[in-house]
Design a protein around this motif. Structure first.
Motif, short mmCIF file in Angstrom:
data_model
loop_
_atom_site.label_atom_id
_atom_site.label_comp_id
_atom_site.label_asym_id
_atom_site.label_seq_id
_atom_site.Cartn_x
_atom_site.Cartn_y
_atom_site.Cartn_z
N ASN A 1 44.93 40.93 40.65
CA ASN A 1 45.29 41.95 41.06
C ASN A 1 46.47 42.34 41.84
O ASN A 1 47.26 43.09 41.73
CB ASN A 1 44.08 42.80 41.69
N ILE A 2 46.65 41.50 42.92
CA ILE A 2 47.67 41.54 43.55
C ILE A 2 48.95 41.06 43.13
O ILE A 2 49.82 41.93 43.06
CB ILE A 2 47.57 40.56 44.97
N GLU A 3 48.97 39.91 42.24
CA GLU A 3 50.13 39.76 41.54
C GLU A 3 50.54 40.54 40.50
O GLU A 3 51.79 40.58 40.02
CB GLU A 3 49.79 38.44 41.03
N ASN A 4 49.64 41.63 40.00
CA ASN A 4 49.94 42.36 39.18
C ASN A 4 50.06 43.66 39.42
O ASN A 4 50.01 44.85 38.71
CB ASN A 4 49.02 42.06 37.75
N ASN A 5 50.20 44.15 40.73
CA ASN A 5 50.46 45.20 41.34
C ASN A 5 49.26 46.26 41.17
O ASN A 5 49.61 47.52 41.24
CB ASN A 5 51.81 46.03 40.75
N ILE A 6 48.04 45.78 41.12
CA ILE A 6 46.96 46.71 41.06
C ILE A 6 46.42 46.96 42.53
O ILE A 6 46.11 48.10 42.82
CB ILE A 6 45.92 45.99 40.17
N ILE A 7 46.43 45.93 43.11
CA ILE A 7 45.60 46.25 44.33
C ILE A 7 46.78 45.85 45.61
O ILE A 7 47.56 44.84 45.53
CB ILE A 7 44.64 45.46 44.94
#
Length: 492
Positions: A484-490
């Motif tokens: 999620n961090i790496e994919n700009n979700i969180i």
């Protein structure tokens, strides 16, 4: 003097409250959860028949299901047109092809003392309760059961199942009374299943490789770089027995936990040690160390469970990165009464305080039909304690048909209210110890996920002790904080 020390103690915890934690659970590291990384089970023969697998058995000749009458304690029949609890059996795995079968009332299926009739009356499993399961190579759902007398089980009539069919397992026709259809209705993929599935020769290497590679110092570096300031590490009761724990658990996880404290100190991260799996199983789930899904933890297990907490507190109390010890994850009502739980929490709290006056002690609320405020009165009499609640927009029918906005509104309204209920001014701190950005919404967009995660961060950020995402790594992407961090979700 006593009042002065109490004042210092109270000031310490007040200061520590200033910055609630943004944490993540290191799930599926030291306590196995197969759904998060199912490939680790691939090397097990008959990997779909692990300990605790719930199966139903249908006679091909009679087209009826086998049944332990009354859920066990009496006769065994083959007369049910549809299966339910009495027709469901839990496997205990002896090796790749030999098994015991446990029924609803916890007796084992076996041969009667004199004769070849099948019954479910024994509270222990021996030779009469052990069966060789043979599967059809072309269709593994077709099985035969060879009993300890060398004969195959057969259902010649609806009222009697016997072990008196001789010959080989050559015929698999529907008309053969010794052929059954095995229907798998639930599987468990936890610590017991993986260790007993691989066996004592293979399991140590499989798990050692997993512990050494699943979480490393680089992961702590990644977390620190992304504003995560704590990790909640689920551990099992067997860790206190390491490196020579009772069968089927294997050694090595304790060294991994030691490493975590070293890495945490290196990267400025705090550690919450969470007793995720208590001996006897506090909720019957695979992550609670259950062999077959029965919840059996209770008063008789308190002493041994406190001993694990004592072991953890003694080992890590002086580590500067220790933030808290959680006494038990997700005890479930009504199987565990509030009186029994409070008795354990009191003893566990005292065990931690023998070694540390600064580590927080976390008390998990009961799941199931329980008052979310039921621990507040008890916890208010203790110093440095935290109430842990877990909030998922999953695992309930109420979320099945919610759209994205309804899920987000539920967080801002209902979850906000839920959290306020357990967040008090002068009582214990509150902690949302598990939450995730996953939900049941279909055809969702990246923006929907971002809004859903942001809503939870905003609401759960009001918890006085903070929050912890489930989990850091998972093969299902939205369950993984790293993904999620790496994919700009969180954005922690």
């Amino acid at each position: 003097m006593a009042s002065y020390l109490y004042l210092l103690f109270a000031v310490y915890f007040t200061v520590s409250q200033a910055q609630p934690f943004k944490a993540v659970n290191l799930g599926n590291w030291l306590v196995t959860e197969g759904w998060m990384n199912p490939s680790i089970f691939d090397g097990i023969t008959n990997k779909d028949l692990l300990d605790g697998t719930h199966v139903q058995l249908k006679s091909t000749k009679l087209q009826k299901y086998l049944c332990a009458e009354n859920g066990g304690g009496t006769s065994f029949v083959a007369n049910r047109p549809s299966p339910s609890d009495w027709e469901t059996f839990r496997l205990w795995r002896i090796n790749d092809t030999y098994f015991n079968l446990r029924v609803l009332n916890k007796q084992f299926v076996g041969l009667e003392t004199q004769g070849n009739k099948l019954v479910a009356v024994s509270n222990t499993a021996g030779d009469p309760e052990t069966f060789h399961i043979m599967r059809n190579t072309d269709d593994p759902t077709r099985v035969r059961f060879q009993a300890s007398n060398g004969q195959f089980l057969q259902a010649q009539s609806e009222t009697s199942v016997t072990a008196d069919c001789g010959g080989s397992a050559a015929s698999w026709e529907d008309s053969d009374p010794s052929v059954f259809i095995i229907n798998i209705v639930r599987t468990l993929q936890g610590e017991y299943q993986i260790t007993n599935g691989y066996g004592p020769d293979k399991a140590p290497k499989v798990l050692q490789d997993h512990w050494n590679t699943y979480i490393t110092s680089e992961d702590f570096n990644f977390l620190s770089s992304n504003n995560i300031n704590a990790v909640r590490i689920p551990v099992g009761w067997w860790i206190a027995q390491d490196p020579t724990p009772p069968k089927p658990f294997v050694g090595g996880s304790l060294q991994a936990l030691d490493n975590a404290f070293t890495w945490a100190e290196q990267y400025g991260i705090k550690v919450i040690v969470d007793l995720h799996a208590a001996q006897g199983s506090q909720n019957g789930n695979e992550h609670s160390g259950a062999r077959d899904g029965f919840q059996e933890w209770g008063d008789s297990y308190i002493q041994d469970t406190v001993a694990v907490i004592d072991f953890l507190a003694a080992r890590y109390a002086n580590k500067p990165s220790l933030a808290a010890i959680e006494l038990m994850n997700e005890p479930t009502a009504p199987g565990i009464s509030i009186d029994t739980l409070i008795k354990y929490y009191q003893a566990g709290y005292e065990a931690v305080r023998k070694y540390s006056q600064s580590a927080y002690v976390i008390l998990s609320n009961r799941l199931g039909p329980a008052d979310p405020k039921e621990l507040l009165s008890f916890a208010s009499n203790l110093n440095g304690v935290v109430i842990d609640v877990h909030y998922y927009n999953l695992f309930s029918d109420m979320f099945t048909n919610m759209n994205a906005q309804q899920n987000i509104d539920f967080i801002h309204n209902q979850r906000s209210s839920d959290l306020s209920t357990v967040t008090t001014t002068n009582g214990p701190l509150s902690f949302v110890g598990e939450w995730t950005a996953e939900w049941n919404v279909k055809e969702e967009s990246t923006e929907d996920y971002q809004k859903f995660a942001k809503a939870q961060q905003e609401v759960y950020g009001r918890a006085s002790f903070g929050w912890a995402y489930w989990a850091y790594k998972c093969e299902l992407p939205h369950w993984s904080l790293k993904w999620n961090i790496e994919n700009n979700i969180i954005h922690p």
